[in-house]
Design an enzyme around this catalytic site. Sequence first.
Site, PDB file in Angstrom:
ATOM      1  CE1 TYR A   1      16.596  -4.138 -48.069  1.00  0.00           C
ATOM      2  CE2 TYR A   1      17.498  -2.682 -49.874  1.00  0.00           C
ATOM      3  CZ  TYR A   1      17.451  -3.168 -48.189  1.00  0.00           C
ATOM      4  OH  TYR A   1      17.219  -2.234 -47.309  1.00  0.00           O
ATOM      5  CB  ALA A   2      14.473  -2.530 -54.362  1.00  0.00           C
TER       6      ALA A   2
END
Length: 423
Positions: free
Chosen positions: A234-235
């Site tokens: 996600y990051a």
Amino acid sequence: MPSMSAEELFLPSTPGKFKDKSHRHFHRCSSSTSTLFLWALFLLALTAAYLTFQPSATSYFTTGPHWESRVRSSAQIHRPNGFSVLVTGAAGFVGSHVSLALKKRGDGVVGLDNFNHYYDPALKSARKDLLSSHHIFIVDGDINNAKLLAKLFDIAKFTHVMHLAAQAGVRYAMENPHSYIHSNIAGLVTLLEASKSANPQPSVVWASSSSVYGLNEKAPFSESDRTDKPASLYAATKKAGEEITHTYNHIYGLSITGLRFFTVYGPWGRPDMAYFSFTRDILQGKPITVYRGKNHADLARDFTYIDDVVKGCIGSLDTAKKSTGSGGKKRGPAQFRIFNLGNTSPVTVPMMVGILEKHLKIKAKKNVLDMPGNGDVPFTHANISYAHKEFGYNPTTDLQTGLKKFVKWYLSYYGYNHGNSVN
């Protein structure tokens, strides 16, 4: 379900379970017949996979005079020098709050959301009903649908785009990584393509994430800190989004503002967030799992109340300069900014649980475990001086106050009162 005021009825957005969409470009090659045959088989396999994994939302959409009329009406500006804003993820947590805040001050708002099943779609439908009651039209569609986006930009000459649609959640990436690529990278590019081709080009404000700071140990986190060590997929997709938006700013003159949100919470928050799931489990008498970091250190988060985040979003829109391109061609340098939107006061997870226990008047059953390697980070802490300087960003809601408001909403909405009341 008990009736609630429109001021309380706000909700979240998060793109969900999508399958992969593969695009491959093959260069001309000369080789043996057997090699060509293998390439042909490979191409056929990819084509089959592409057709299999296409989300239905991107293949068609229904329009017509009535649909177009609703878009135009919703986009209509009702204040001097107001904005016409396309809000993606409008049926989401932050998206619904921002949409209503814009509409209330007289801006035109058109929402876009795909109502996926990453979490309970009933929440998103309820938000849609709320926004509809305020004459905000939410289009049911996917940000990867280039034809739909082109149609919307053609009907409504948006001055701004507030791009909040995304596949959220750190841990879910281990189950469905392709959904993050589909929404956070492919979807972002599709939206930027539509924006740079629009005439006039809108100014774009979009949701990045505090997760881009990854394994950074310097605190508080500042926008100038390195963000090249993401701890989760996600990051990584949000970091990629920051680089992609910079490219469109540089080449096409799009005005771009990225917002790094820090653990946004509040009424109608996302059910996958810890404070939300803890509340549910505590009320149902189920044990909650509280993770701890290295050397048994408590995890800490810079919890930011939804009202403060909305103020940051609105401030970013108000100070966004116009894009400098036209029809996909840059005419001069354009504004590019990234802001932290946090609360600046990290609170440990055990302290957060204690606040919930106080407001719920129930003692939590806790299982304390070491944090697994699932992409979570031990702490977050925002430096907000840049946002304060640029548009006066100043969060005012502490976690004690914010969670009290959340618990009051939760008990009212779900009816899990268990004989307890919230003062």
